[in-house]
Design a protein around this motif. Structure first.
Motif, PDB file in Angstrom:
ATOM      1  N   GLY A  56       0.796  -1.213   0.000  1.00  0.00           N
ATOM      2  CA  GLY A  56       0.000   0.000   0.000  1.00  0.00           C
ATOM      3  C   GLY A  56       0.835   1.272   0.000  1.00  0.00           C
ATOM      4  O   GLY A  56       0.367   2.323   0.396  1.00  0.00           O
ATOM      5  N   ARG A  57       2.075   1.156  -0.428  1.00  0.00           N
ATOM      6  CA  ARG A  57       2.994   2.286  -0.500  1.00  0.00           C
ATOM      7  C   ARG A  57       3.307   2.904   0.858  1.00  0.00           C
ATOM      8  O   ARG A  57       3.779   4.014   0.967  1.00  0.00           O
ATOM      9  N   ALA A  58       3.040   2.171   1.914  1.00  0.00           N
ATOM     10  CA  ALA A  58       3.403   2.627   3.251  1.00  0.00           C
ATOM     11  C   ALA A  58       4.929   2.534   3.392  1.00  0.00           C
ATOM     12  O   ALA A  58       5.584   1.754   2.708  1.00  0.00           O
ATOM     13  N   ILE A  59       5.453   3.322   4.273  1.00  0.00           N
ATOM     14  CA  ILE A  59       6.892   3.328   4.519  1.00  0.00           C
ATOM     15  C   ILE A  59       7.159   2.712   5.884  1.00  0.00           C
ATOM     16  O   ILE A  59       6.526   3.063   6.873  1.00  0.00           O
ATOM     17  N   GLN A  60       8.086   1.785   5.911  1.00  0.00           N
ATOM     18  CA  GLN A  60       8.479   1.130   7.146  1.00  0.00           C
ATOM     19  C   GLN A  60       9.938   1.490   7.437  1.00  0.00           C
ATOM     20  O   GLN A  60      10.770   1.455   6.538  1.00  0.00           O
ATOM     21  N   TYR A  61      10.236   1.857   8.680  1.00  0.00           N
ATOM     22  CA  TYR A  61      11.587   2.255   9.064  1.00  0.00           C
ATOM     23  C   TYR A  61      12.167   1.253  10.051  1.00  0.00           C
ATOM     24  O   TYR A  61      11.465   0.717  10.897  1.00  0.00           O
TER      25      TYR A  61
END
Length: 141
Positions: free
Chosen positions: A118-123
């Motif tokens: 879902g185009r989320a960004i994970q760090y």
């Protein structure tokens, strides 16, 4: 990069006299102390190696500093911290924790960014120290 964990982490390194003042403060509050060390100070690495047992019955600041210095001598390239525990709430709570020794070179961390569903960004964080084997992470030679 300077690792910032615990109390006083944004200040210059404490002298033995300043460490003794903090030991006196902890002992005046009836907080037992313990010494821990590690070569991986990742923020989620909360379980460092214990140096001996917690000093529940020790009331002399010189004895606590003696244990700190013994740990420093045995682990010259490791992070060493001092913890004080408060059992006033009926459970062991860390009331005070601060670093008393750092390696000469602190390689630090990088932040990795990953796109996920879902185009989320994970760090996530990556410790540069862990690229070398344990025991050799801060060796200058």
């Amino acid at each position: 990069m300077r690792i910032t964990q615990g109390t006083f982490s944004y200040l210059p390194d404490l002298t033995d006299e300043e460490i003794t003042a903090q030991i006196n403060y902890a002992l005046s509050n009836d907080w037992p102390l313990s010494v821990e060390f590690t070569d991986d100070p990742h923020p989620r690495n909360t379980f460092w190696e214990m140096w001996g047992l917690p000093m529940f019955d020790l009331k002399d600041p010189a004895g606590v500093l003696l244990e700190v210095n013994a740990c420093r001598k045995a682990n010259p390239d490791a992070y060493v911290r001092l913890n004080a525990y408060d059992a006033g709430l009926g459970r062991q709570t860390t009331a005070l924790s601060f670093i008393v020794q750092r390696p000469a070179d602190e390689p630090g961390f990088r932040v990795d960014r990953t796109e996920v569903r879902g185009r989320a960004i994970q760090y996530s964080t990556h410790s540069y120290a862990t690229e070398r084997p344990a025991g050799d992470r801060y060796d200058q030679g």
